[in-house]
Design an enzyme around this catalytic site. Structure first.
Site, PDB file in Angstrom:
ATOM      1  N   SER A  67      34.078  33.613  41.185  1.00 44.13           N
ATOM      2  CA  SER A  67      34.696  32.313  41.427  1.00 44.13           C
ATOM      3  C   SER A  67      33.984  31.222  40.625  1.00 44.13           C
ATOM      4  O   SER A  67      33.852  31.328  39.412  1.00 44.13           O
ATOM      5  CB  SER A  67      34.710  32.018  42.925  1.00 44.13           C
ATOM      6  OG  SER A  67      35.553  30.940  43.230  1.00 44.13           O
ATOM      7  N   ASP A 109      40.612  35.193  43.568  1.00 47.26           N
ATOM      8  CA  ASP A 109      39.171  34.979  43.699  1.00 47.26           C
ATOM      9  C   ASP A 109      38.429  36.264  44.096  1.00 47.26           C
ATOM     10  O   ASP A 109      38.778  36.935  45.059  1.00 47.26           O
ATOM     11  CB  ASP A 109      38.943  33.908  44.771  1.00 47.26           C
ATOM     12  CG  ASP A 109      37.551  33.323  44.732  1.00 47.26           C
ATOM     13  OD1 ASP A 109      36.590  34.093  44.727  1.00 47.26           O
ATOM     14  OD2 ASP A 109      37.436  32.087  44.716  1.00 47.26           O
TER      15      ASP A 109
END
Length: 341
Positions: A40, A153
């Site tokens: 991320s 993510d």
């Protein structure tokens, strides 16, 4: 003392800016970052560092205020509140067109493949696409479709990707966990900003998810204009104080989710919108997963950034978070070098 390290940068939304401060402190002490794995925002900061562009990225993020962040919100109605084309377009402009195998150090970006329900490691191919996929925070950024895969993510499965660097043959593994529930003594540095604009920013973010159906009738660039039109509306004097006891406005009432019994979730100190509800749930999951990853593969040095210091979407707080990251890294490395840990 050995100086060659493998750096692991975890996920945590806007708290990822703290990674910049950590890297600055490591370099100031003479540590050589020999490889990086990130997830991320950790993948974004790590990838930009590996491309040699961290100074440019830091300068840009530190220049962002409330309005700048709002102007980067390209509203979407497909599987996420924000398309992310403006944000990642700027990152592409900073980094340029480069493949992971062209970087000066080995780099791994971790994403999650929803279609096949598995973790994906990007260790070659387009750096920009790898960072974009790894940072597709569910509900906030739209997923990346790559062939038959839908990528989101990496924090969904691995918020602290230590495993990719275990075989790196570095002297030390340094991991930065952005989802710590301890470290209560650390506070985010205070930088004064215009209270009225902060109030407007908070209201816009808290209502974004719940108001998406009303935007659906417009489409295209009109969505962004409608979102930003609210910035020109006058802010009531009492709204400048976030602790005021005034009755909620019609917009605020509409933006506050209700439970089945009709009571407002926000009254209990919970999230103020569906978007924030999903992301708080995501962060709870990440916190638990990070603890398992640390227990399974303990790093030599663990730098813990408390998740309470800011909300996942407060991307205008780069200066404070960079300072905090450096402070925590300084304290942690002092203890390590003294042999206290």
């Amino acid at each position: 003392m050995s100086k060659r390290i493998a750096l692991v940068l975890g996920s945590g939304g806007a708290r990822g800016y703290a990674h910049i401060g950590v890297i600055e402190e490591l370099e100031a002490r003479g540590y050589e970052i020999a490889c990086i794995a990130g997830c991320s925002m950790g993948a974004v900061v790590g990838g930009i560092y590996a491309a040699g562009k961290l100074d440019e990225y830091r300068d840009w993020t530190q220049s962002l205020d409330y309005l700048d962040v709002l102007r980067l919100l390209d509203v979407s109605f497909r599987l996420g509140a924000i398309r992310g084309e403006k944000v990642f377009g700027k990152i592409r402009e900073i980094v340029g067109e480069i493949d992971i195998e062209e970087l000066s150090i080995p780099f791994t970006a971790v994403a999650t493949d929803l279609t096949n329900q598995q973790e994906i490691w990007f260790q070659e191919g387009c750096l920009h696409q790898a960072m974009r996929a790894s940072a597709a925070i569910p509900s906030l950024f739209t997923p990346v479709v790559q062939g038959k895969r839908m990528l989101v993510d990496g924090g969904l499965l691995n918020p602290l990707p230590i495993v990719p660097v275990v075989s790196s043959h570095c002297d030390l593994i340094v991991a930065v966990n952005l989802n710590s529930t301890n470290q209560q003594h650390y506070q985010l540095p205070v930088i004064e900003r215009t209270p009225a604009l902060k109030t407007r920013f908070d209201l816009m973010m808290s209502t974004l998810g719940s108001r998406l159906p009303s935007f659906r009738r417009k489409g295209g660039e009109d969505d962004e204009l409608l979102l930003l039109e609210n910035l020109s509306e006058p802010v009531p004097a009492e709204a400048i104080n976030p602790w005021d006891q005034r009755p909620p406005s019609a917009v605020e009432k509409a933006a506050t989710p209700k439970s089945a019994s009709g009571s407002r979730i926000a009254d209990l100190g919970g999230p103020a919108s569906l978007l924030e509800l999903v992301n708080q749930s995501f962060e709870v999951m990440q916190t638990s997963l990070a603890q398992y990853k640390i227990a399974g593969y303990p790093p030599d040095i663990l730098i813990n950034v408390p998740k309470r210091v800011c909300r996942f979407f407060e991307f205008y707080k780069a200066p404070e978070l960079i300072m905090l990251g450096r402070q925590i890294a300084r304290d942690t490395l002092d203890k390590y070098e003294r042999g206290d840990v």
